[in-house]
Scaffold this motif. Structure first.
Motif, PDB file in Angstrom:
ATOM      1  N   ARG A 113      -0.306   4.519  38.970  1.00 33.23           N
ATOM      2  CA  ARG A 113      -0.229   3.818  37.688  1.00 33.23           C
ATOM      3  C   ARG A 113      -0.039   2.314  37.845  1.00 33.23           C
ATOM      4  O   ARG A 113       0.020   1.582  36.856  1.00 33.23           O
ATOM      5  N   PRO A 115      -2.155  -0.023  38.830  1.00 36.49           N
ATOM      6  CA  PRO A 115      -3.194  -0.897  38.275  1.00 36.49           C
ATOM      7  C   PRO A 115      -2.906  -1.342  36.852  1.00 36.49           C
ATOM      8  O   PRO A 115      -3.142  -2.499  36.498  1.00 36.49           O
ATOM      9  N   ASP A 116      -2.379  -0.449  36.018  1.00 33.91           N
ATOM     10  CA  ASP A 116      -2.056  -0.820  34.639  1.00 33.91           C
ATOM     11  C   ASP A 116      -0.970  -1.897  34.606  1.00 33.91           C
ATOM     12  O   ASP A 116      -1.056  -2.858  33.843  1.00 33.91           O
ATOM     13  N   PHE A 117       0.059  -1.707  35.442  1.00 36.39           N
ATOM     14  CA  PHE A 117       1.168  -2.672  35.457  1.00 36.39           C
ATOM     15  C   PHE A 117       0.693  -4.035  35.929  1.00 36.39           C
ATOM     16  O   PHE A 117       1.036  -5.066  35.335  1.00 36.39           O
ATOM     17  N   ASP A 119      -2.338  -5.192  35.868  1.00 30.96           N
ATOM     18  CA  ASP A 119      -3.244  -5.762  34.867  1.00 30.96           C
ATOM     19  C   ASP A 119      -2.457  -6.458  33.759  1.00 30.96           C
ATOM     20  O   ASP A 119      -2.885  -7.489  33.226  1.00 30.96           O
ATOM     21  N   GLN A 120      -1.307  -5.879  33.417  1.00 30.66           N
ATOM     22  CA  GLN A 120      -0.462  -6.478  32.391  1.00 30.66           C
ATOM     23  C   GLN A 120       0.193  -7.777  32.868  1.00 30.66           C
ATOM     24  O   GLN A 120       0.518  -8.640  32.058  1.00 30.66           O
ATOM     25  N   HIS A 121       0.388  -7.883  34.195  1.00 33.78           N
ATOM     26  CA  HIS A 121       1.099  -9.035  34.748  1.00 33.78           C
ATOM     27  C   HIS A 121       0.289  -9.618  35.910  1.00 33.78           C
ATOM     28  O   HIS A 121       0.630  -9.437  37.084  1.00 33.78           O
ATOM     29  N   PHE A 292       8.453  -0.250  32.828  1.00 33.13           N
ATOM     30  CA  PHE A 292       7.145   0.381  33.018  1.00 33.13           C
ATOM     31  C   PHE A 292       7.297   1.778  33.608  1.00 33.13           C
ATOM     32  O   PHE A 292       6.694   2.745  33.128  1.00 33.13           O
ATOM     33  N   GLU A 296       6.295   5.442  32.027  1.00 30.83           N
ATOM     34  CA  GLU A 296       5.355   6.336  32.699  1.00 30.83           C
ATOM     35  C   GLU A 296       5.985   7.691  33.000  1.00 30.83           C
ATOM     36  O   GLU A 296       5.348   8.735  32.820  1.00 30.83           O
ATOM     37  N   LYS A 299       6.086  10.058  30.188  1.00 24.72           N
ATOM     38  CA  LYS A 299       4.856  10.778  29.850  1.00 24.72           C
ATOM     39  C   LYS A 299       4.714  12.075  30.644  1.00 24.72           C
ATOM     40  O   LYS A 299       3.883  12.917  30.317  1.00 24.72           O
TER      41      LYS A 299
END
Length: 302
Positions: A113, A115-117, A119-121, A292, A296, A299
């Motif tokens: 996960r 890549p999402d973090f 991408d956000q930063h 983050f 995650e 979920k």
């Protein structure tokens, strides 16, 4: 040595400490190893103390080096944050973030996960240190440490970020060949893969509860292991069952490669904690990473 030169030398020293290698620090900083050695020598000459000692085992900090590292790292981080803020990324989530975490939870639930973090930063880079044994957060230069289970270190700031069930888990074939099970007490006749890290939810003895009923089971079997990855491998090979967190077998529980028995009997749950070094301000980037991971793990069925 000018102030700018001193800041650069501090950053070099911090990388030497965190990589435990002059050559690795040189690669990170994209300079030659002689330049790294020169920077450290200049710092030692400037302050009149020895900061690092070389031996056949590698590098070790002196007592003065340890104290200097703690202060130098904060100065370097503050300088990076200030530079990024001036460039327009002013949320403070920038620079280098050093994270320590367990191997299995990282492989299954964090690394996929990232890549999402990131991408956000986009102004943030990560050093992810994987180990099932927590070290010294300050000495290791860790901004945030993720650990599951019981905490026994009062020198850290701890924040609980998630909780999941612990279950009796094995392959369908293993349970089928061992016959019907009526109560958790029947587990004592089956081969167990014993996870020896009691602080992470392992151990030989486990207490089950359902309503007013309580059963204590002592596990026994041909294999005792201290690492979660080995527990997974042994259970998936059909060697035995394990008492493990739902996190540890989340993919296989979802696909049916393993199943849980006695899920209506409760075992003490397993907590995941974000640990921060005591005495150091919690940085925006460390807080953002903990938030983050909390989201995650929330979920994940648990």
């Amino acid at each position: 040595m000018t102030d700018m030169d001193r800041l650069g030398a501090m950053e070099t020293f911090v990388r030497v400490v965190e990589t435990r290698s002059f050559s690795a620090a040189a690669r990170d900083l994209r300079v030659g190893q002689p330049a790294v050695s020169k920077s450290i020598a200049q710092l030692e000459e400037r302050f009149g103390v020895r900061l690092v000692m070389r031996s056949t085992r590698g590098l070790a900090m002196t007592e003065a080096g340890q104290h200097f590292y703690e202060r130098a790292r904060k100065i370097v981080d503050d300088a990076h944050d200030a530079a990024v803020a001036l460039s327009g990324a002013g949320d403070g989530v920038c620079g280098r973030l050093r994270v320590s975490a367990g191997v299995t939870i990282s492989r299954l639930h964090i690394v996929p996960r990232l890549p999402d973090f990131l991408d956000q930063h986009p102004h943030l880079s990560l050093d992810l240190v994987l180990s099932d044994r927590p070290g010294d957060l300050i000495q290791d230069g860790v901004d945030v440490c993720l650990r599951t289970g019981m905490l026994d270190d009062s020198s850290v700031i701890a924040r609980k970020i998630a909780t999941c069930r612990r279950l009796v888990i094995g392959t369908p074939a293993f349970f089928e060949r061992n016959g019907a099970l009526q109560t958790p007490a029947d587990l004592s006749r089956l081969a167990a893969v014993v996870y020896t890290e009691e602080s992470a939810g392992g151990g030989d003895v486990h207490g089950f509860r359902r309503g007013e009923s309580e059963v204590e089971v002592r596990l026994s079997g041909p294999l005792r292991v201290s690492a979660a990855e080995a527990v997974r491998a042994a259970v998936l090979s059909g060697l035995g069952y394990a008492v493990a967190s739902e996190w540890m077998f989340a993919p296989e529980l979802a696909t049916g490669a393993v199943r849980a028995v006695f899920a209506d009997w409760l075992l003490p749950p397993l907590d995941c904690w974000a640990l921060f070094p005591a005495g150091r301000l919690m940085t925006a980037k460390a807080r953002a990473f903990a938030n983050f991971v909390q989201a995650e793990l929330g979920k994940t069925k648990g």
